[in-house]
Design an enzyme around this catalytic site. Structure first.
Site, mmCIF file in Angstrom:
data_model
loop_
_atom_site.group_PDB
_atom_site.id
_atom_site.type_symbol
_atom_site.label_atom_id
_atom_site.label_comp_id
_atom_site.label_asym_id
_atom_site.label_seq_id
_atom_site.Cartn_x
_atom_site.Cartn_y
_atom_site.Cartn_z
ATOM 1 N N HIS A 1 7.310 -4.621 0.756
ATOM 2 C CA HIS A 1 6.259 -3.654 0.443
ATOM 3 C C HIS A 1 5.093 -4.334 -0.254
ATOM 4 O O HIS A 1 3.930 -4.008 -0.010
ATOM 5 C CB HIS A 1 6.806 -2.516 -0.422
ATOM 6 C CG HIS A 1 5.880 -1.346 -0.481
ATOM 7 N ND1 HIS A 1 4.986 -1.162 -1.519
ATOM 8 C CD2 HIS A 1 5.674 -0.312 0.377
ATOM 9 C CE1 HIS A 1 4.287 -0.051 -1.296
ATOM 10 N NE2 HIS A 1 4.681 0.473 -0.149
ATOM 11 N N CYS A 2 5.406 -5.306 -1.106
ATOM 12 C CA CYS A 2 4.356 -6.047 -1.807
ATOM 13 C C CYS A 2 3.504 -6.877 -0.855
ATOM 14 O O CYS A 2 2.358 -7.206 -1.173
ATOM 15 C CB CYS A 2 4.986 -6.976 -2.842
ATOM 16 S SG CYS A 2 6.172 -6.202 -3.951
ATOM 17 N N LEU A 3 4.045 -7.226 0.301
ATOM 18 C CA LEU A 3 3.365 -8.096 1.255
ATOM 19 C C LEU A 3 2.503 -7.339 2.255
ATOM 20 O O LEU A 3 1.806 -7.965 3.053
ATOM 21 C CB LEU A 3 4.384 -8.923 2.028
ATOM 22 C CG LEU A 3 5.244 -9.900 1.218
ATOM 23 C CD1 LEU A 3 6.301 -10.520 2.113
ATOM 24 C CD2 LEU A 3 4.369 -10.978 0.587
#
Length: 358
Positions: free
Chosen positions: A349-351
């Protein structure tokens, strides 16, 4: 355009249809071991999975371009992946790409100020100028209006929207000293409402223990539909259990149905092999042996064709897949080995940063 709601704009939910996803090819030696040689195949796997249902824009540096072209050649050829030659300091697209809002006819990108998760107070690396410029550059490449929210500091991983007027965040992150310490909680909330077109902000007290982002919400809680949230959970006595219980109380009082998603049973830690693969800049935070990593299944990504679910070679991997399959019956569940990704400090999700479809 300060007040998005007055202009009919809002932040859609992640589970709404996307036109595309933004990602950034990994390279930073202080985040990715051995020149990112172990992480890049996982990045390619993620990009290919997303590209089955939507376009993926991948920002690459001059030095990283060749490896991206080689690993994504088929997708580049068929047009489902497009490379952007843009320099960044690292690859956390969720936090440095624009947050997109729409009125159903037009898309705009919000350009928040980025200071590496805490700036001079507790930022994670000493230089973040390229990351801070990325949102505006992405808007230019996409040919969408860029709305500056500066000097307000915010990362995309610190907010989730249900697309129906509610935004969730954590006090631990947004009230941290390294972000907007000149603003009160009420003033921060007003900024979120104005820029994101929200009617209410639900403040969770905590994120995940040890999360170096100061407790981003996307590691502890996410929407599966406008009325349902998925909450990271543990029954094991300790600090994380206290945090989960406090967050649960807030969510239930806010009227949400809550689905509990267990954390990995065993801690995910750095090994000596991992440590030997890092090269740090002066002033950058260095990893240490047996550091616990903030591994969470909640850091999944909902794309058009699938839900990408991190796996940690853990007993609870299968349980997480089964729970999320029930939450997203109309999407394929795509589990992938996330052990190389979590070493960089975040997860899928961070990417990723979604661009809504209009």
């Amino acid at each position: 355009m300060l007040n998005s709601k007055q202009n009919g704009f809002y932040m859609p939910a992640e589970f709404a249809l996307h036109s595309a996803t933004i990602m950034i090819w990994c390279e930073r030696d202080g985040s990715w071991t051995y020149g990112a040689k172990n992480a890049r195949p996982v990045f390619a796997q993620i990009i290919k999975a997303i590209a089955k249902g939507e376009k993926v824009f991948v920002a690459v540096s001059e030095s990283g371009k060749q490896s991206a072209e080689e690993m994504l050649s088929g997708q580049i050829k068929n047009g489902s992946v497009e490379l952007w030659e843009v320099e960044t300091n690292d690859c956390w697209a969720r936090d440095i790409a624009p947050t997109f809002i729409t009125n159903g006819k037009k898309i705009c990108g919000i350009d928040w100020r980025f200071n590496a998760w805490g700036g001079e107070v507790d930022g994670l690396y000493p230089e973040w100028d390229k990351d801070d410029k990325f949102a505006a550059e992405a808007c230019k490449l996409l040919n969408v209006e860029c709305i500056s929210a500066r000097p307000f500091v915010l990362e995309g991983g610190s907010i989730h929207s249900n697309g129906a007027g509610t935004v969730i965040t954590t006090e631990e992150c947004l009230l941290s000293a390294g972000r907007n310490n000149n603003l009160s909680k009420a003033e921060i909330e007003e900024n979120l409402k104005n820029y994101l077109g929200a009617e209410r902000v639900v403040w969770l007290p905590y994120g995940v223990v040890g999360d170096e982002t100061n407790g981003h919400v996307d590691n502890i809680c996410a929407f599966s539909d406008k009325n349902t949230v998925i909450l990271g959970w543990t029954d094991e006595a300790g600090e994380q259990k206290k945090r989960c219980e406090a967050d649960l109380k807030i969510l239930e009082n806010a009227g949400f149905k809550v689905v509990k998603l267990p954390f990995p049973q065993n801690p995910v830690k750095f090994t000596q092999y991992d440590l030997d693969g890092f090269t740090y800049e002066q002033g950058e935070i260095e990893r240490t042996l047996n550091d616990n990593l903030a591994a969470s299944y909640v850091n999944f990504y909902i794309c058009n064709s699938a839900v990408l679910v991190p796996q940690f070679n853990d007993k609870n991997d299968k349980t997480a897949v089964e729970i999320l399959a029930k939450c997203f019956p109309d999407r394929e569940i795509f589990p992938f080995d996330a052990c190389e990704i979590i070493k960089g400090g975040g997860n899928v999700h961070c990417l990723t940063q979604q661009i809504p479809k209009v």
